[in-house]
Design a protein around this motif. Structure first.
Motif, PDB file in Angstrom:
ATOM      1  N   LEU A 189       0.823  -1.213   0.000  1.00 17.27           N
ATOM      2  CA  LEU A 189       0.000   0.000   0.000  1.00 17.27           C
ATOM      3  C   LEU A 189       0.856   1.261   0.000  1.00 17.27           C
ATOM      4  CD1 LEU A 189      -2.881   1.158   0.128  1.00 17.27           C
ATOM      5  CD2 LEU A 189      -2.727   1.033   2.622  1.00 17.27           C
ATOM      6  N   ALA A 190       1.997   1.222   0.682  1.00 15.34           N
ATOM      7  CA  ALA A 190       2.879   2.393   0.741  1.00 15.34           C
ATOM      8  C   ALA A 190       3.458   2.743  -0.626  1.00 15.34           C
ATOM      9  CB  ALA A 190       4.014   2.143   1.727  1.00 15.34           C
ATOM     10  N   ASP A 191       3.489   1.760  -1.521  1.00 13.79           N
ATOM     11  CA  ASP A 191       4.034   1.989  -2.858  1.00 13.79           C
ATOM     12  C   ASP A 191       2.957   2.154  -3.917  1.00 13.79           C
ATOM     13  OD1 ASP A 191       6.603   1.716  -1.821  1.00 13.79           O
ATOM     14  OD2 ASP A 191       6.592  -0.455  -2.112  1.00 13.79           O
ATOM     15  N   ALA A 192       1.699   2.162  -3.502  1.00 15.95           N
ATOM     16  CA  ALA A 192       0.584   2.273  -4.452  1.00 15.95           C
ATOM     17  C   ALA A 192       0.448   3.719  -4.916  1.00 15.95           C
ATOM     18  CB  ALA A 192      -0.714   1.803  -3.803  1.00 15.95           C
ATOM     19  N   LYS A 193       0.728   3.951  -6.193  1.00 15.82           N
ATOM     20  CA  LYS A 193       0.744   5.329  -6.708  1.00 15.82           C
ATOM     21  C   LYS A 193       0.113   5.391  -8.090  1.00 15.82           C
ATOM     22  CE  LYS A 193       5.001   6.632  -4.258  1.00 15.82           C
ATOM     23  NZ  LYS A 193       5.117   5.413  -3.469  1.00 15.82           N
ATOM     24  N   ILE A 194      -0.467   6.558  -8.390  1.00 13.36           N
ATOM     25  CA  ILE A 194      -0.952   6.852  -9.735  1.00 13.36           C
ATOM     26  C   ILE A 194      -0.365   8.195 -10.158  1.00 13.36           C
ATOM     27  CG2 ILE A 194      -3.102   5.544  -9.481  1.00 13.36           C
ATOM     28  CD1 ILE A 194      -4.514   8.267  -9.092  1.00 13.36           C
ATOM     29  N   SER A 195      -0.509   8.512 -11.423  1.00  8.87           N
ATOM     30  CA  SER A 195       0.038   9.759 -11.952  1.00  8.87           C
ATOM     31  C   SER A 195      -0.687  10.975 -11.386  1.00  8.87           C
ATOM     32  CB  SER A 195      -0.086   9.759 -13.483  1.00  8.87           C
ATOM     33  OG  SER A 195       0.199  11.037 -14.012  1.00  8.87           O
ATOM     34  N   VAL A 196       0.049  12.065 -11.201  1.00 12.73           N
ATOM     35  CA  VAL A 196      -0.592  13.320 -10.793  1.00 12.73           C
ATOM     36  C   VAL A 196      -1.492  13.854 -11.901  1.00 12.73           C
ATOM     37  CG1 VAL A 196       1.234  13.968  -9.195  1.00 12.73           C
ATOM     38  CG2 VAL A 196       1.376  14.712 -11.580  1.00 12.73           C
ATOM     39  N   LEU A 197      -1.360  13.310 -13.105  1.00 15.30           N
ATOM     40  CA  LEU A 197      -2.211  13.727 -14.224  1.00 15.30           C
ATOM     41  C   LEU A 197      -3.485  12.898 -14.317  1.00 15.30           C
ATOM     42  CD1 LEU A 197       0.523  14.256 -16.974  1.00 15.30           C
ATOM     43  CD2 LEU A 197      -0.661  16.015 -15.633  1.00 15.30           C
ATOM     44  N   ASP A 198      -3.664  11.963 -13.386  1.00 13.31           N
ATOM     45  CA  ASP A 198      -4.871  11.139 -13.414  1.00 13.31           C
ATOM     46  C   ASP A 198      -6.111  12.023 -13.258  1.00 13.31           C
ATOM     47  OD1 ASP A 198      -5.704   8.030 -13.036  1.00 13.31           O
ATOM     48  OD2 ASP A 198      -7.072   9.357 -11.942  1.00 13.31           O
ATOM     49  N   ARG A 199      -7.104  11.801 -14.101  1.00 11.39           N
ATOM     50  CA  ARG A 199      -8.293  12.656 -14.111  1.00 11.39           C
ATOM     51  C   ARG A 199      -9.140  12.494 -12.848  1.00 11.39           C
ATOM     52  NH1 ARG A 199      -9.979  15.069 -18.941  1.00 11.39           N
ATOM     53  NH2 ARG A 199     -12.156  14.750 -18.323  1.00 11.39           N
ATOM     54  N   GLY A 200      -8.975  11.378 -12.143  1.00 15.09           N
ATOM     55  CA  GLY A 200      -9.651  11.258 -10.855  1.00 15.09           C
ATOM     56  C   GLY A 200      -9.101  12.255  -9.857  1.00 15.09           C
ATOM     57  N   PHE A 201      -7.795  12.477  -9.902  1.00 19.82           N
ATOM     58  CA  PHE A 201      -7.128  13.434  -9.028  1.00 19.82           C
ATOM     59  C   PHE A 201      -7.414  14.870  -9.458  1.00 19.82           C
ATOM     60  CE2 PHE A 201      -3.154  15.931  -8.229  1.00 19.82           C
ATOM     61  CZ  PHE A 201      -3.253  15.999  -6.853  1.00 19.82           C
ATOM     62  N   LEU A 202      -7.415  15.134 -10.762  1.00 18.52           N
ATOM     63  CA  LEU A 202      -7.550  16.501 -11.257  1.00 18.52           C
ATOM     64  C   LEU A 202      -8.996  16.972 -11.392  1.00 18.52           C
ATOM     65  CD1 LEU A 202      -4.823  16.451 -14.053  1.00 18.52           C
ATOM     66  CD2 LEU A 202      -4.639  17.444 -11.769  1.00 18.52           C
ATOM     67  N   PHE A 203      -9.897  16.051 -11.773  1.00 19.94           N
ATOM     68  CA  PHE A 203     -11.278  16.448 -12.060  1.00 19.94           C
ATOM     69  C   PHE A 203     -12.337  15.689 -11.257  1.00 19.94           C
ATOM     70  CE2 PHE A 203      -9.065  17.285 -16.177  1.00 19.94           C
ATOM     71  CZ  PHE A 203      -9.318  18.640 -16.284  1.00 19.94           C
ATOM     72  N   ALA A 204     -11.921  14.781 -10.376  1.00 18.87           N
ATOM     73  CA  ALA A 204     -12.866  13.855  -9.735  1.00 18.87           C
ATOM     74  C   ALA A 204     -13.658  13.100 -10.798  1.00 18.87           C
ATOM     75  CB  ALA A 204     -13.811  14.582  -8.772  1.00 18.87           C
ATOM     76  N   ASP A 205     -12.960  12.769 -11.881  1.00 21.66           N
ATOM     77  CA  ASP A 205     -13.575  12.091 -13.026  1.00 21.66           C
ATOM     78  C   ASP A 205     -13.451  10.586 -12.802  1.00 21.66           C
ATOM     79  OD1 ASP A 205     -14.563  11.295 -15.450  1.00 21.66           O
ATOM     80  OD2 ASP A 205     -13.032  12.303 -16.672  1.00 21.66           O
ATOM     81  N   GLY A 206     -14.285  10.067 -11.900  1.00 20.59           N
ATOM     82  CA  GLY A 206     -14.189   8.652 -11.582  1.00 20.59           C
ATOM     83  C   GLY A 206     -15.349   8.166 -10.738  1.00 20.59           C
TER      84      GLY A 206
END
Length: 286
Positions: A14-31
């Motif tokens: 879990l400590a290594d679980a990462k996604i891109s800062v460009l992920d639309r879930g992060f940027l737009f709550a598109d998820g």
């Protein structure tokens, strides 16, 4: 043991679980997200949750990166890897990472992102199941497609923060004088005429999976259920009130905004429905 998460095809700490800062879930709550309960290492009512997942992603034209059968396999693998006996499996699907950060959907070559993780929780033996909870009311400031289980949860975060600061277990959101639902739950009352009342499904509320199961279980036992809106005044005049959710099952409500419902203790209907739901959950978990 370090918890294990799933990220786009890989099981990782879990400590290594990462996604891109460009992920639309992060940027737009598109998820879209879902949460399924786990009892004795098995998924509770999971088919209902995945059916709602499929509906929600369809409503926003988001393609699932895996089939529902494969998603179930991943959930079960996570449960096994984490040796999870009782708790929750969280999954989230987003439209993926697109370097343009533009509002319209990205090009077809951008793949959706799928992440999952587990958490421990003893839902059955939760102390509040015996004591009941107080809820507070807040204005419902959410968007008009609440039937979509969107990751855009800021309004619910603010509502539940107000509840936490007031020492309450949940916030009931109000629109036009009527209760829509809780910050992360469905709201029910039991009238003086022994009718179980909860708001009808529409774009105004999330179609709760536990809500659906509890209504079906009640109707199987010839209990009267009415799907309609109700006010806070009606809740305060009711015999009982309770909430339902995957992370709480059936939880009695004993007060609203500091005013007691009934005798201020968990009522027999909420208590019995909780027992019936737990029996159902254990018998049908996979």
């Amino acid at each position: 043991m370090d918890p294990i998460a799933y990220v786009n095809g890989s099981f990782v700490p879990l400590a290594d679980a990462k996604i891109s800062v460009l992920d639309r879930g992060f940027l737009f709550a598109d998820g879209i997200y879902e949460v399924s309960a786990v009892l004795d290492g098995k998924l509770v009512d999971n088919a209902s949750h995945l059916a709602r997942l499929q509906r929600s992603v369809g409503e926003i034209k988001l393609r699932l990166p895996e089939t529902l059968d494969r998603i179930t396999e991943i959930q079960k693998e996570l449960i096994a890897r984490n040796k999870l006996e009782n708790g929750l499996v969280y999954l989230q699907v987003t439209r993926g990472a697109d370097k343009s950060r533009d509002f319209p959907f990205p090009k077809a070559d951008v793949k959706s992102s799928l992440v999952m993780f587990t958490s421990e929780k003893d839902i059955i033996n939760a102390p509040v199941a015996k004591t009941g909870i107080n809820v507070i009311t807040v204005p419902d400031i959410r968007w008009e497609r609440r039937d979509i289980k969107s990751v855009a949860l800021l309004a619910q975060v603010l509502a539940k923060q107000v509840a936490a600061e007031a020492g309450a277990g949940e916030a009931w959101m109000l629109q036009d004088g009527y209760v829509t639902e809780g910050g992360s739950s469905t709201a029910f009352i039991l009238t003086r005429d022994d009718v179980i009342v909860t708001r009808q499904n529409s774009n105004a509320i999330l179609p709760g999976c536990t809500r659906k199961a509890v209504i079906a279980l009640a109707q199987e036992r010839q209990l009267r259920v009415e799907e309609r809106s109700f006010t806070v005044a009606e809740a305060l005049a009711a015999k009982e009130a309770f909430i339902t959710s995957a992370s709480a099952f059936v939880q009695p409500v004993i007060a609203v905004d500091g005013k007691t419902i009934g005798d201020g203790k968990p009522g027999p209907m909420a208590t019995r429905l909780r027992e019936i739901y737990v029996e159902f959950a254990k018998a049908t978990a996979v």
